[in-house]
Structure formats: C-alpha cells, structure tokens
Design an enzyme around this catalytic site. Sequence first.
Site, short mmCIF file in Angstrom:
data_model
loop_
_atom_site.label_atom_id
_atom_site.label_comp_id
_atom_site.label_asym_id
_atom_site.label_seq_id
_atom_site.Cartn_x
_atom_site.Cartn_y
_atom_site.Cartn_z
N GLU A 246 0.83 -1.21 0.00
CA GLU A 246 0.00 0.00 0.00
C GLU A 246 0.86 1.26 0.00
O GLU A 246 0.59 2.22 -0.74
CB GLU A 246 -0.92 0.01 1.22
CG GLU A 246 -1.78 1.27 1.32
CD GLU A 246 -2.56 1.37 2.62
OE1 GLU A 246 -3.32 2.34 2.77
OE2 GLU A 246 -2.40 0.48 3.48
N GLU A 372 4.62 11.52 9.76
CA GLU A 372 5.26 11.37 11.08
C GLU A 372 5.39 9.90 11.46
O GLU A 372 6.43 9.47 11.99
CB GLU A 372 4.44 12.13 12.14
CG GLU A 372 4.51 13.64 12.02
CD GLU A 372 3.61 14.19 10.91
OE1 GLU A 372 3.75 15.39 10.58
OE2 GLU A 372 2.79 13.43 10.35
#
Length: 384
Positions: A246, A372
């Site tokens: 993905e 992040e």
Amino acid sequence: MPLPRSADLGLTDEQRLLRRTVRQFAQEKVAPRAHEIDAEQTFPTESWAEAAELGLLGASVPSELGGAGLGLTELCLIGEELAAVCLSTAATVLHQADMVVGRIARHGSDEQKERWLPGLIDGSLIGCLAMTEPEAGSDVMSMRTRAERVDGGWRLNGTKTFITNGPVADLALVYARTPANERSLGMFAIPTDSPGFARGRKFSKMGWRGSPTGELLLDDCLVGSDALVGADDGGRAILLEGLDSERVLMAAESVGLAQGALEAALTYAGERRQFGKPIGEFQLIGAKLADMFSETEACRALTRTIAARIDAGETDLRALASACKLLGGDVAMRVTTEAVQVLGGYGYIDEFPVERYMRDAKLMQIGGGTAEIQRFIIARELLA
C-alpha cells in the site's frame, strides 16, 4: 514543448506497453472527466467501467483466476499514469485492484474467490477495505471493532471511518478483533446489504473529491462462517503484509501526481510571456522547474526499485517501503505547491488542474500512515 519523462529504468517490453496503454487511456478518457468528478464529488463511473475493460481492476490476480497476473511494479506504473491526470481515479482503481481484489486472491478460500472475484474484476462490484476507526488511525492495532462467534457465523460491532469507496461499496473487507487471543484480528468479507451493516457519513474532502470516502457502521451485523477470510487470528498477518505494498503504491501515485503538476507548470512556463520572453527563461522559475523534475525522478527511481524488490520476493523491506511513502508524499506536496506558484494567479483558480493537484497532494502525507508515522517506522527499523 516536449515534456520530460523518466527513462525506462529496466522496464520490460511488456511493462513499457502497459505504461503506454494506461497513459493513452488516462489522457484520452480519464483527464477530460477529472475536473467534473472533483467539482461534483462523484464516483468516476465511466472511467471505472473502462478501467475494468482494460483489466486494471484484476491486474494483480493470477490468470487462472481471471486476472492479468501482474506484480507490484505494474500496479505502480498504472498508479503513476492515472494519478498524473486524476488522483481520485487512480486511488479508486488501485484500492480495488490491490487492497480488495489482491487480498481475496491471496488469502481467500476457493469459495470466496469464486463468489467475489469475477464481479470485482469486471467492475460490477465495488469493494472497500475497512481498517481505520475513529480512535484507531495511526495506531491501527488499537481498533475496537469486535467479532463474536454465534450459531452459524459471526456477529460484528464497531465503526469504521475514512473508508475509500465506502459510500458506494458492495463488499467490505472488515478487520475486527476476534476471541482467539487478546491481539488477534480477523478479516471478514461482508456484503454491504448484510443485516446490521449501515453506511454513516460520506465526507466532503479537501482533495480526492472524486474518490468517495465515508463511515461504515456495524450494529450486531450478522454474517455466516464463510465470511471469515483465512483464520480467525490471521487478520493481523494479512494487515501487516498489505501495508508495504500500500505504501509503495501511494508513493507511485505521488510520483504521478508530481509528474502531472510538473508537466502543467512546464507547459505554462513555456507559453506565458512576461518582459518579452517566456517566464521559464527567468532564473528563479527555471530553478523551480529543475528542482521539481529532480525530486520527481528521485522518488520514481526509489519507488520502482522497492516495488521490483518486493516482486522478487524480498522481505524485511518495511523501512524502505515507508521511505517510499514518506518521500512520495513530501515530493508531491512540494512539487504541486511550486506548480501553483509558477502559474501564479492562474494556478489558484480551477481553470488549470494544479490547484486540484495541490489539494490532492496533502492526503499523500496523511493517508496510509502519516509522514510522522513513516519517520517513526523508519527510525525504529534502523535502530533495531
């Protein structure tokens, strides 16, 4: 002016043909509809049907199951070319091809493959993968949706959110906690007309507006035993296996998005004249274009390299897959922002596609694991 495209980077003749075919489809069929589906926030119905006819929805399925038998590298090529004109269409098509069709093909039973794959491949059925929850985004393993055994099957309760294709799906692959042990997950193939299954809100988004996203609600949703994909504690392995592909695919879509923005900026910079010459001849504009090109090509090279390594069967590539996702999102955001700057006031209105590219790019730093979180994963893998 001629627009730069990446070198073949070792692509085979078949892969070059695939790229040319998808590029022609994208430019002739998808691009003319991109503005409309974004403005109206509608599912790309016509492009979806044509993508199915080209075999794109079943690209990753072995030929014996009715697919094209292609690998992650080919899916990346498809993602690049579609995203260069319409990221919404790219995201919708690849969500089906990899996250739904691919998972059933790899992990489903023979009965599940026979029941679901034909319709998913020919586009008559739309699927979605339901993983994210209101309290389980980056921390996906904290999901609260639960599946309990009942006579003849399972009862599921929970809420899923930010689900691509959720508002229009006929089939949902739903991750839920199972009683096998405290960390176990199962994945369930659930028709969206099942008792206790309902759709919640459809979200109005900044970007990806032609890719419908919404909530799914399971309130004592009853399904048969045949809905479980794999073992009742096998969902965790399926989930983790799918994350690398993905992320690489999202990086490929980011490359395509950056490529589309770069091409629009190049065309404009060659045609727009100020002070008696094309603005591309001014040093500051030329420097922007050079940086946009260099970053796009660097990200393309990394993404294709990691996709090829995954196709070759290499494992332990989590840090590199996350690096693809991280770099791709950041490059897409920078390149599309600079494209708007090159076009100036025209870049800020929807007469040109770069404002849509910029809006679409932001989600590449959020969806599929935030930038992040990718940095956290990379650092953890390096330190380990």
